[in-house]
Design a protein around this motif. Structure first.
Motif, PDB file in Angstrom:
ATOM      1  N   MET A 131       0.829  -1.207   0.000  1.00 12.05           N
ATOM      2  CA  MET A 131       0.000   0.000   0.000  1.00 12.05           C
ATOM      3  C   MET A 131       0.862   1.255   0.000  1.00 12.05           C
ATOM      4  N   LEU A 132       1.930   1.239   0.815  1.00 10.45           N
ATOM      5  CA  LEU A 132       2.826   2.392   0.876  1.00 10.45           C
ATOM      6  C   LEU A 132       3.463   2.642  -0.487  1.00 10.45           C
ATOM      7  N   ALA A 133       3.932   1.589  -1.140  1.00  9.39           N
ATOM      8  CA  ALA A 133       4.538   1.738  -2.470  1.00  9.39           C
ATOM      9  C   ALA A 133       3.538   2.328  -3.456  1.00  9.39           C
ATOM     10  N   ALA A 134       2.292   1.843  -3.428  1.00 12.56           N
ATOM     11  CA  ALA A 134       1.268   2.355  -4.336  1.00 12.56           C
ATOM     12  C   ALA A 134       0.983   3.831  -4.071  1.00 12.56           C
ATOM     13  N   MET A 135       0.883   4.193  -2.791  1.00 13.20           N
ATOM     14  CA  MET A 135       0.607   5.592  -2.448  1.00 13.20           C
ATOM     15  C   MET A 135       1.751   6.520  -2.857  1.00 13.20           C
ATOM     16  N   LEU A 136       2.992   6.004  -2.795  1.00 11.68           N
ATOM     17  CA  LEU A 136       4.166   6.800  -3.162  1.00 11.68           C
ATOM     18  C   LEU A 136       4.493   6.687  -4.651  1.00 11.68           C
ATOM     19  N   ASP A 137       3.765   5.831  -5.368  1.00 16.77           N
ATOM     20  CA  ASP A 137       4.016   5.558  -6.788  1.00 16.77           C
ATOM     21  C   ASP A 137       5.462   5.115  -7.009  1.00 16.77           C
ATOM     22  N   MET A 138       5.887   4.141  -6.186  1.00 16.10           N
ATOM     23  CA  MET A 138       7.236   3.577  -6.270  1.00 16.10           C
ATOM     24  C   MET A 138       7.153   2.098  -6.639  1.00 16.10           C
ATOM     25  N   PRO A 139       8.201   1.562  -7.261  1.00 16.26           N
ATOM     26  CA  PRO A 139       8.252   0.126  -7.504  1.00 16.26           C
ATOM     27  C   PRO A 139       8.219  -0.637  -6.174  1.00 16.26           C
ATOM     28  N   PHE A 140       7.671  -1.864  -6.215  1.00 15.28           N
ATOM     29  CA  PHE A 140       7.505  -2.668  -5.006  1.00 15.28           C
ATOM     30  C   PHE A 140       7.797  -4.127  -5.310  1.00 15.28           C
ATOM     31  N   ALA A 141       8.431  -4.806  -4.365  1.00 11.67           N
ATOM     32  CA  ALA A 141       8.595  -6.257  -4.419  1.00 11.67           C
ATOM     33  C   ALA A 141       8.381  -6.803  -3.019  1.00 11.67           C
ATOM     34  N   SER A 142       7.703  -7.952  -2.945  1.00 11.27           N
ATOM     35  CA  SER A 142       7.449  -8.581  -1.651  1.00 11.27           C
ATOM     36  C   SER A 142       8.251  -9.863  -1.529  1.00 11.27           C
ATOM     37  N   LEU A 143       8.343 -10.360  -0.284  1.00 10.73           N
ATOM     38  CA  LEU A 143       9.036 -11.608   0.028  1.00 10.73           C
ATOM     39  C   LEU A 143      10.476 -11.611  -0.474  1.00 10.73           C
ATOM     40  N   VAL A 144      11.132 -10.470  -0.344  1.00 10.40           N
ATOM     41  CA  VAL A 144      12.511 -10.315  -0.808  1.00 10.40           C
ATOM     42  C   VAL A 144      13.451 -11.056   0.137  1.00 10.40           C
ATOM     43  N   ASN A 145      14.326 -11.899  -0.442  1.00  9.62           N
ATOM     44  CA  ASN A 145      15.276 -12.644   0.385  1.00  9.62           C
ATOM     45  C   ASN A 145      16.726 -12.437  -0.045  1.00  9.62           C
ATOM     46  N   SER A 146      16.971 -11.514  -0.976  1.00 10.12           N
ATOM     47  CA  SER A 146      18.342 -11.106  -1.280  1.00 10.12           C
ATOM     48  C   SER A 146      18.312  -9.741  -1.951  1.00 10.12           C
ATOM     49  N   ILE A 147      19.302  -8.925  -1.592  1.00 10.36           N
ATOM     50  CA  ILE A 147      19.435  -7.584  -2.172  1.00 10.36           C
ATOM     51  C   ILE A 147      20.899  -7.361  -2.496  1.00 10.36           C
ATOM     52  N   GLU A 148      21.148  -6.895  -3.713  1.00 13.54           N
ATOM     53  CA  GLU A 148      22.490  -6.496  -4.125  1.00 13.54           C
ATOM     54  C   GLU A 148      22.385  -5.095  -4.704  1.00 13.54           C
ATOM     55  N   VAL A 149      23.177  -4.167  -4.185  1.00 15.05           N
ATOM     56  CA  VAL A 149      23.183  -2.802  -4.712  1.00 15.05           C
ATOM     57  C   VAL A 149      24.025  -2.801  -5.973  1.00 15.05           C
ATOM     58  N   LEU A 150      23.399  -2.467  -7.104  1.00 15.90           N
ATOM     59  CA  LEU A 150      24.123  -2.401  -8.376  1.00 15.90           C
ATOM     60  C   LEU A 150      24.790  -1.048  -8.555  1.00 15.90           C
ATOM     61  N   ASP A 151      24.037   0.006  -8.280  1.00 13.83           N
ATOM     62  CA  ASP A 151      24.550   1.372  -8.319  1.00 13.83           C
ATOM     63  C   ASP A 151      23.556   2.254  -7.568  1.00 13.83           C
TER      64      ASP A 151
END
Length: 188
Positions: A131-151
């Motif tokens: 809901m927060l992502a939709a209200m902010l008009d930002m991309p959203f992903a759920s159930l995230v289990n890994s994150i790598e910062v590309l840039d």
């Protein structure tokens, strides 16, 4: 990278015998022991690890009464740089949309690259992140289990799906991610 992590104070299900109130509208909250939402602990730890790798700051935020301040302070003691408690009688009894609306107003005061939530809350439906992502008009992903910062504009994320894991190539910043348990091993 400026990261905000939404945290919540929830009844500790291991320490409490949960009973429904006589109206059938909520649980009996008298004499309950409370703790941090388990999924939020993983989100805070992931934010701290990202900050330690690429720089920036981590802000934890909670919506609740003054007793929720203990959750904010505990997460700051774990390594978050800043803490915000949104407390107002108007928030009492708010549903996911009401909580997301309060968070949205606070997010818009800052300049956050990444917003993390726990996938669900021990006492909720796991709907606030989306809901927060939709209200902010930002991309959203759920159930995230890994994150790598590309840039400074993109992340590579993995998600837990039924039957295994799914690796997504990238997601644009700023974005909102709901974190799954097991993404890391919280230090505390």
């Amino acid at each position: 990278m400026e990261i905000m992590v939404c945290v919540k104070r929830v009844p500790d299900t291991a320490e409490n015998e949960i009973e429904v109130n006589k109206d059938g509208t909520d649980i009996e909250r008298d004499d309950l022991v409370y703790s941090d939402n388990e999924w939020d602990n993983y989100a805070v730890e992931e934010a701290i690890q990202i900050r330690d790798d690429v720089g920036g700051s981590v802000t934890v935020i909670s919506v609740g009464d003054e007793e929720s301040e203990e959750v904010v302070r505990r997460e700051m003691a774990k390594g978050a740089d800043n803490g915000v408690l949104l407390s107002d009688d108007a928030f009492e009894g708010s549903d996911g949309k009401g909580i997301a609306s309060a968070l949205k107003a606070e997010v818009e005061k800052g300049s956050y690259d990444l917003i993390l939530t726990g996938a669900p809350a021990d006492d909720g439906a796991g709907q606030v992140g989306g809901m927060l992502a939709a209200m902010l008009d930002m991309p959203f992903a759920s159930l995230v289990n890994s994150i790598e910062v590309l840039d400074d504009k993109k992340l590579k994320i993995g998600r837990e799906i039924e039957g295994g894991n799914q690796e997504l190539s990238e997601i644009e910043l700023p974005c909102v991610l709901s974190i799954q348990t097991g993404i890391n091993e919280p230090r505390y």
